[in-house]
Motif scaffolding. Sequence first.
Motif, mmCIF file in Angstrom:
data_model
loop_
_atom_site.group_PDB
_atom_site.id
_atom_site.type_symbol
_atom_site.label_atom_id
_atom_site.label_comp_id
_atom_site.label_asym_id
_atom_site.label_seq_id
_atom_site.Cartn_x
_atom_site.Cartn_y
_atom_site.Cartn_z
ATOM 1 N N ILE A 56 -29.486 -6.050 -2.350
ATOM 2 C CA ILE A 56 -28.405 -5.076 -2.257
ATOM 3 C C ILE A 56 -28.984 -3.684 -2.501
ATOM 4 O O ILE A 56 -29.712 -3.469 -3.471
ATOM 5 C CB ILE A 56 -27.306 -5.355 -3.303
ATOM 6 C CG1 ILE A 56 -26.595 -6.684 -3.017
ATOM 7 C CG2 ILE A 56 -26.315 -4.200 -3.373
ATOM 8 C CD1 ILE A 56 -25.678 -6.666 -1.836
ATOM 9 N N THR A 57 -28.656 -2.740 -1.637
ATOM 10 C CA THR A 57 -28.995 -1.342 -1.861
ATOM 11 C C THR A 57 -27.703 -0.551 -1.828
ATOM 12 O O THR A 57 -26.923 -0.656 -0.877
ATOM 13 C CB THR A 57 -29.953 -0.805 -0.781
ATOM 14 O OG1 THR A 57 -31.166 -1.565 -0.805
ATOM 15 C CG2 THR A 57 -30.297 0.664 -1.033
ATOM 16 N N SER A 58 -27.459 0.227 -2.891
ATOM 17 C CA SER A 58 -26.195 0.950 -2.967
ATOM 18 C C SER A 58 -26.389 2.300 -3.627
ATOM 19 O O SER A 58 -27.430 2.591 -4.227
ATOM 20 C CB SER A 58 -25.154 0.148 -3.756
ATOM 21 O OG SER A 58 -25.386 0.255 -5.144
ATOM 22 N N VAL A 59 -25.336 3.126 -3.530
ATOM 23 C CA VAL A 59 -25.250 4.303 -4.375
ATOM 24 C C VAL A 59 -25.191 3.818 -5.816
ATOM 25 O O VAL A 59 -24.547 2.805 -6.123
ATOM 26 C CB VAL A 59 -23.982 5.114 -4.021
ATOM 27 C CG1 VAL A 59 -23.659 6.130 -5.106
ATOM 28 C CG2 VAL A 59 -24.157 5.803 -2.677
ATOM 29 N N TYR A 60 -25.889 4.514 -6.711
ATOM 30 C CA TYR A 60 -25.883 4.141 -8.123
ATOM 31 C C TYR A 60 -24.930 5.081 -8.854
ATOM 32 O O TYR A 60 -25.171 6.277 -8.944
ATOM 33 C CB TYR A 60 -27.291 4.226 -8.710
ATOM 34 C CG TYR A 60 -27.392 3.721 -10.124
ATOM 35 C CD1 TYR A 60 -27.151 2.382 -10.406
ATOM 36 C CD2 TYR A 60 -27.732 4.572 -11.167
ATOM 37 C CE1 TYR A 60 -27.244 1.902 -11.707
ATOM 38 C CE2 TYR A 60 -27.837 4.098 -12.466
ATOM 39 C CZ TYR A 60 -27.585 2.771 -12.729
ATOM 40 O OH TYR A 60 -27.667 2.287 -14.017
ATOM 41 N N GLY A 61 -23.811 4.532 -9.330
ATOM 42 C CA GLY A 61 -22.826 5.388 -9.981
ATOM 43 C C GLY A 61 -21.969 6.094 -8.943
ATOM 44 O O GLY A 61 -21.346 5.454 -8.092
ATOM 45 N N SER A 62 -21.958 7.414 -8.990
ATOM 46 C CA SER A 62 -21.149 8.187 -8.054
ATOM 47 C C SER A 62 -21.847 9.497 -7.716
ATOM 48 O O SER A 62 -22.809 9.885 -8.380
ATOM 49 C CB SER A 62 -19.763 8.469 -8.641
ATOM 50 O OG SER A 62 -19.877 9.231 -9.833
ATOM 51 N N HIS A 66 -17.043 12.367 -1.464
ATOM 52 C CA HIS A 66 -17.131 11.610 -2.717
ATOM 53 C C HIS A 66 -17.592 10.185 -2.415
ATOM 54 O O HIS A 66 -17.025 9.526 -1.545
ATOM 55 C CB HIS A 66 -15.777 11.577 -3.430
ATOM 56 C CG HIS A 66 -15.334 12.906 -3.952
ATOM 57 N ND1 HIS A 66 -14.685 13.831 -3.176
ATOM 58 C CD2 HIS A 66 -15.469 13.469 -5.186
ATOM 59 C CE1 HIS A 66 -14.425 14.909 -3.897
ATOM 60 N NE2 HIS A 66 -14.888 14.716 -5.117
ATOM 61 N N LEU A 67 -18.610 9.737 -3.128
ATOM 62 C CA LEU A 67 -19.135 8.382 -2.981
ATOM 63 C C LEU A 67 -19.122 7.682 -4.323
ATOM 64 O O LEU A 67 -19.293 8.311 -5.366
ATOM 65 C CB LEU A 67 -20.580 8.390 -2.461
ATOM 66 C CG LEU A 67 -20.889 9.098 -1.154
ATOM 67 C CD1 LEU A 67 -21.305 10.535 -1.418
ATOM 68 C CD2 LEU A 67 -22.011 8.379 -0.413
ATOM 69 N N ARG A 68 -18.941 6.373 -4.294
ATOM 70 C CA ARG A 68 -18.990 5.589 -5.535
ATOM 71 C C ARG A 68 -19.515 4.195 -5.242
ATOM 72 O O ARG A 68 -19.230 3.612 -4.182
ATOM 73 C CB ARG A 68 -17.618 5.505 -6.189
ATOM 74 C CG ARG A 68 -17.627 4.712 -7.514
ATOM 75 C CD ARG A 68 -16.258 4.698 -8.156
ATOM 76 N NE ARG A 68 -15.860 6.000 -8.626
ATOM 77 C CZ ARG A 68 -16.207 6.515 -9.816
ATOM 78 N NH1 ARG A 68 -16.977 5.811 -10.630
ATOM 79 N NH2 ARG A 68 -15.776 7.699 -10.174
ATOM 80 N N GLU A 69 -20.223 3.684 -6.206
ATOM 81 C CA GLU A 69 -20.677 2.290 -6.169
ATOM 82 C C GLU A 69 -19.485 1.380 -6.486
ATOM 83 O O GLU A 69 -18.729 1.633 -7.431
ATOM 84 C CB GLU A 69 -21.774 2.098 -7.212
ATOM 85 C CG GLU A 69 -22.259 0.690 -7.389
ATOM 86 C CD GLU A 69 -23.243 0.574 -8.534
ATOM 87 O OE1 GLU A 69 -23.848 -0.501 -8.664
ATOM 88 O OE2 GLU A 69 -23.385 1.547 -9.311
ATOM 89 N N GLU A 100 -11.853 -2.326 -6.052
ATOM 90 C CA GLU A 100 -12.452 -1.111 -6.600
ATOM 91 C C GLU A 100 -12.504 -0.009 -5.548
ATOM 92 O O GLU A 100 -12.245 1.165 -5.841
ATOM 93 C CB GLU A 100 -13.865 -1.403 -7.115
ATOM 94 C CG GLU A 100 -13.906 -2.275 -8.355
ATOM 95 C CD GLU A 100 -15.329 -2.571 -8.804
ATOM 96 O OE1 GLU A 100 -16.274 -2.012 -8.218
ATOM 97 O OE2 GLU A 100 -15.496 -3.359 -9.745
ATOM 98 N N ALA A 101 -12.844 -0.383 -4.319
ATOM 99 C CA ALA A 101 -12.897 0.599 -3.237
ATOM 100 C C ALA A 101 -11.520 1.198 -2.981
ATOM 101 O O ALA A 101 -11.363 2.425 -2.853
ATOM 102 C CB ALA A 101 -13.443 -0.042 -1.966
ATOM 103 N N VAL A 143 -18.459 3.009 -1.368
ATOM 104 C CA VAL A 143 -17.320 3.587 -0.667
ATOM 105 C C VAL A 143 -17.519 5.100 -0.602
ATOM 106 O O VAL A 143 -18.017 5.701 -1.546
ATOM 107 C CB VAL A 143 -15.976 3.244 -1.362
ATOM 108 C CG1 VAL A 143 -15.963 3.710 -2.815
ATOM 109 C CG2 VAL A 143 -14.803 3.834 -0.601
ATOM 110 N N VAL A 144 -17.155 5.685 0.522
ATOM 111 C CA VAL A 144 -17.235 7.139 0.676
ATOM 112 C C VAL A 144 -15.904 7.641 1.218
ATOM 113 O O VAL A 144 -15.338 7.052 2.147
ATOM 114 C CB VAL A 144 -18.408 7.550 1.590
ATOM 115 C CG1 VAL A 144 -18.335 6.875 2.951
ATOM 116 C CG2 VAL A 144 -18.449 9.071 1.755
#
Length: 212
Positions: free
Chosen positions: A6-12, A27-30, A36-37, A96-97
């Motif tokens: 898994i590769t994702s944004v870490y935090g926000s 705005h992006l968030r893990e 959650e999204a 999510v963005v």
Amino acid sequence: MTSPHITSVYGSAETEYTIKKSRFLVHLREVTCEEEASAFIEARRKEFWDARHNCYAYQIGPAGAIQKSSDDGEPSGTAGRPMLEVLKKNSITNTVVVVTRYFGGIKLGASGLIRAYSHCVTLGLEAAEIADYLPYQVVNVSFPYSFVSVIERLVPSYAVRIADRSFASDVTFTLEIPEEQAGPAIQAITNATNGNAICKTEKTKVIPIART
């Protein structure tokens, strides 16, 4: 069995972009699930209730098993889908963005909107910390005090993390070893200590490793 990568944004993260007087807030968030999204999307809608559009995209799970996007009133296919494509192109999941647009009075046209929303997500990923979630084997290693420096010098060669140290009659290190390196690392520890180290394999855990 190797855990899925898994590769994702870490935090926000957040950033913004302005073109032809239209202001885009990014705005992006893990996230780890659709609930959650959805909560994050709804929070942005409430925060920016006066904006013309709050477009979004997300993908969740290994290889983006769950995907969703919305143009939120922009012409069909000009916002949500291009945003999702940027996540897919960069192999970013569990993310999510939301891109909020305050219309500046100058129309961008379909192609201009696609470029703008795509660019917003690219800027957001550049502003974010990105992490690879990798499987690590947790191993408790007990050995005589005389081998402390031997172990400490050895483990960096296998990208091993020393999560804990305990000093009693013997020394016990709790090691987190990349899954594919676990066998070679344990064998190297056994050899370096002349068989005096006792290695007890515990669980496998997934650890976020930030990209530099």
